[in-house]
Design a protein around this motif. Sequence first.
Motif, PDB file in Angstrom:
ATOM      1  N   MET A  79     -13.726-120.877 -89.793  1.00  0.00           N
ATOM      2  CA  MET A  79     -13.951-119.396 -90.233  1.00  0.00           C
ATOM      3  C   MET A  79     -13.673-119.448 -91.670  1.00  0.00           C
ATOM      4  O   MET A  79     -12.726-120.157 -92.208  1.00  0.00           O
ATOM      5  N   TYR A  80     -14.467-118.789 -92.493  1.00  0.00           N
ATOM      6  CA  TYR A  80     -14.095-118.537 -94.000  1.00  0.00           C
ATOM      7  C   TYR A  80     -14.450-117.081 -94.192  1.00  0.00           C
ATOM      8  O   TYR A  80     -15.604-116.500 -94.370  1.00  0.00           O
ATOM      9  N   LEU A  81     -13.414-116.421 -94.820  1.00  0.00           N
ATOM     10  CA  LEU A  81     -13.253-115.102 -95.438  1.00  0.00           C
ATOM     11  C   LEU A  81     -14.019-114.290 -94.396  1.00  0.00           C
ATOM     12  O   LEU A  81     -15.079-113.578 -94.896  1.00  0.00           O
ATOM     13  N   GLY A  82     -13.735-114.069 -93.464  1.00  0.00           N
ATOM     14  CA  GLY A  82     -14.279-113.148 -92.347  1.00  0.00           C
ATOM     15  C   GLY A  82     -15.522-113.527 -91.693  1.00  0.00           C
ATOM     16  O   GLY A  82     -15.792-112.870 -90.646  1.00  0.00           O
ATOM     17  N   LYS A  83     -15.964-114.631 -91.857  1.00  0.00           N
ATOM     18  CA  LYS A  83     -17.364-115.196 -91.205  1.00  0.00           C
ATOM     19  C   LYS A  83     -16.948-116.328 -90.643  1.00  0.00           C
ATOM     20  O   LYS A  83     -16.118-117.297 -91.087  1.00  0.00           O
ATOM     21  N   VAL A  84     -17.787-116.740 -89.725  1.00  0.00           N
ATOM     22  CA  VAL A  84     -17.804-118.152 -88.921  1.00  0.00           C
ATOM     23  C   VAL A  84     -19.013-119.183 -89.780  1.00  0.00           C
ATOM     24  O   VAL A  84     -19.911-118.698 -89.999  1.00  0.00           O
ATOM     25  N   ALA A  85     -18.527-120.052 -90.534  1.00  0.00           N
ATOM     26  CA  ALA A  85     -19.103-120.977 -91.224  1.00  0.00           C
ATOM     27  C   ALA A  85     -20.020-122.029 -90.367  1.00  0.00           C
ATOM     28  O   ALA A  85     -21.100-122.298 -90.469  1.00  0.00           O
ATOM     29  N   GLU A  86     -19.467-122.461 -89.415  1.00  0.00           N
ATOM     30  CA  GLU A  86     -19.889-123.444 -88.509  1.00  0.00           C
ATOM     31  C   GLU A  86     -19.384-123.642 -87.159  1.00  0.00           C
ATOM     32  O   GLU A  86     -18.087-123.125 -87.064  1.00  0.00           O
ATOM     33  N   MET A  87     -20.006-123.917 -86.020  1.00  0.00           N
ATOM     34  CA  MET A  87     -19.592-123.970 -84.751  1.00  0.00           C
ATOM     35  C   MET A  87     -20.357-124.999 -83.870  1.00  0.00           C
ATOM     36  O   MET A  87     -21.459-125.272 -84.114  1.00  0.00           O
ATOM     37  N   ALA A  88     -19.416-125.763 -83.487  1.00  0.00           N
ATOM     38  CA  ALA A  88     -20.145-127.096 -82.535  1.00  0.00           C
ATOM     39  C   ALA A  88     -18.995-127.626 -81.786  1.00  0.00           C
ATOM     40  O   ALA A  88     -17.763-127.126 -81.692  1.00  0.00           O
ATOM     41  N   ASN A  89     -19.402-128.579 -80.790  1.00  0.00           N
ATOM     42  CA  ASN A  89     -18.321-129.255 -80.189  1.00  0.00           C
ATOM     43  C   ASN A  89     -17.512-129.950 -81.129  1.00  0.00           C
ATOM     44  O   ASN A  89     -17.826-130.389 -82.285  1.00  0.00           O
ATOM     45  N   GLY A  90     -16.126-130.427 -80.577  1.00  0.00           N
ATOM     46  CA  GLY A  90     -15.147-131.187 -81.426  1.00  0.00           C
ATOM     47  C   GLY A  90     -16.014-132.192 -82.006  1.00  0.00           C
ATOM     48  O   GLY A  90     -15.569-132.502 -83.242  1.00  0.00           O
ATOM     49  N   LYS A  91     -16.565-133.365 -81.156  1.00  0.00           N
ATOM     50  CA  LYS A  91     -17.092-134.508 -81.894  1.00  0.00           C
ATOM     51  C   LYS A  91     -17.975-134.346 -82.963  1.00  0.00           C
ATOM     52  O   LYS A  91     -17.903-134.810 -83.994  1.00  0.00           O
ATOM     53  N   ASP A  92     -18.752-133.289 -82.859  1.00  0.00           N
ATOM     54  CA  ASP A  92     -19.943-133.175 -84.050  1.00  0.00           C
ATOM     55  C   ASP A  92     -19.227-132.380 -85.032  1.00  0.00           C
ATOM     56  O   ASP A  92     -19.428-132.676 -86.373  1.00  0.00           O
ATOM     57  N   ILE A  93     -18.107-131.621 -84.963  1.00  0.00           N
ATOM     58  CA  ILE A  93     -17.542-130.803 -86.214  1.00  0.00           C
ATOM     59  C   ILE A  93     -16.679-132.061 -86.773  1.00  0.00           C
ATOM     60  O   ILE A  93     -16.896-132.021 -88.135  1.00  0.00           O
ATOM     61  N   TYR A  94     -16.248-133.149 -86.192  1.00  0.00           N
ATOM     62  CA  TYR A  94     -15.130-134.225 -87.169  1.00  0.00           C
ATOM     63  C   TYR A  94     -16.489-135.316 -87.158  1.00  0.00           C
ATOM     64  O   TYR A  94     -16.284-135.786 -88.578  1.00  0.00           O
ATOM     65  N   GLU A  95     -17.504-135.463 -86.746  1.00  0.00           N
ATOM     66  CA  GLU A  95     -18.232-136.607 -87.197  1.00  0.00           C
ATOM     67  C   GLU A  95     -19.458-136.390 -87.774  1.00  0.00           C
ATOM     68  O   GLU A  95     -19.885-137.091 -88.818  1.00  0.00           O
ATOM     69  N   LYS A  96     -20.010-135.142 -87.809  1.00  0.00           N
ATOM     70  CA  LYS A  96     -21.146-134.683 -88.197  1.00  0.00           C
ATOM     71  C   LYS A  96     -21.112-133.386 -89.019  1.00  0.00           C
ATOM     72  O   LYS A  96     -21.972-132.550 -88.482  1.00  0.00           O
TER      73      LYS A  96
END
Length: 342
Positions: A230-247
């Motif tokens: 989240m950033y300033l009241g909005k969701v910027a990105e959402m994915a499974n944990g692996k994708d968030i960390y690796e891609k």
Amino acid sequence: MTEALIRIENLKMHFPIYKGTLARREVSRVKAVDGLNFEILKGETLGLVGESGCGKSTTGRAIIQLYRPTEGKVSFEGRDLCKLSPRELHPLRRNLQMIFQDPYGSLNPRMTVGDIIGEPLRVHNLAAGRDVQRRVQELMDIVGLDPRYVRRYPHEFSGGQRQRIGIARALACKPSFIVCDEPISALDVSIQAQIINLMEDLQREFNLTYLFIAHDLAAVRHISDRIAVMYLGKVAEMANGKDIYEKPLHPYTKALISAVPIPDPEIELQRERIVLTGDVPSPINPPPGCVFHTRCPFAFDRCRRDVPEFKEAEPGHFVACHLMDEPKRVADDVPGVAAAVG
Ligand code: SF4
């Protein structure tokens, strides 16, 4: 694990700011949560991450209706919670519980542990008399507290034990969904792992769904199936944990990931850091277009004008960034960092 337990559509939580004493008038609004759209799947742990003040805790409270949202929809068991009256909401509340950040401030110091854990049972008429006592002691045993301490007061326990009391209280009504609002950040590092392990065991045993709020990615890495940034009241990105960390696809997520220390000095020395400049803008007057454009190293004209749509860039990977429509721009405008976003 694909069915949605909770579906959030265009969720907004704006807090009015008033001026004047006799004739109070609304002069502005704090847009703490400003248009969220996502699902929380049955049995999963969704990590919700972002800097302090980005609206994570408000999101959790708005979902379980501790705050009544300004706008939007929260669907749970086929009903929109935002449309229900307090009376209609009451029986559903037992399914929607919360574990608070501060194990010192969230327990009434004048109540015994037995009264604290037993209170939800009495409020929802789930037990009476000796049954309350029996269930409280059972819950204490489940969370790793000695049931003989049922008549003790919160100040007689350590921070970790108090958080266990908070967890027992949240479990009392056999909920299906728990908002965990930074449950480990006030605890000693040595205790944090114990509480995380306990929460994982409870999730498996009671088929719980968690929204796990934290202010840094390292804290949610271990426990989350999917992560929303989240950033300033909005969701910027959402994915499974692996994708968030690796891609990671969103520049803000990349900046957060680059701030997580790697316990290998050689890799740590070599990797590229993305250091964000400037402060988070005020939620009273968020920037137009993409709310991240004032700090984004990749911002271009469209970012200052149009709000990026939160959409699926890859299967199960959602992101709100105009670069998803124009990946070539990264290579042209910011040489050397194309790989960071592409
Ligand atoms: Fe940066 Fe623009 Fe993407 Fe926002 S939309 S994150 S400002 S590139």
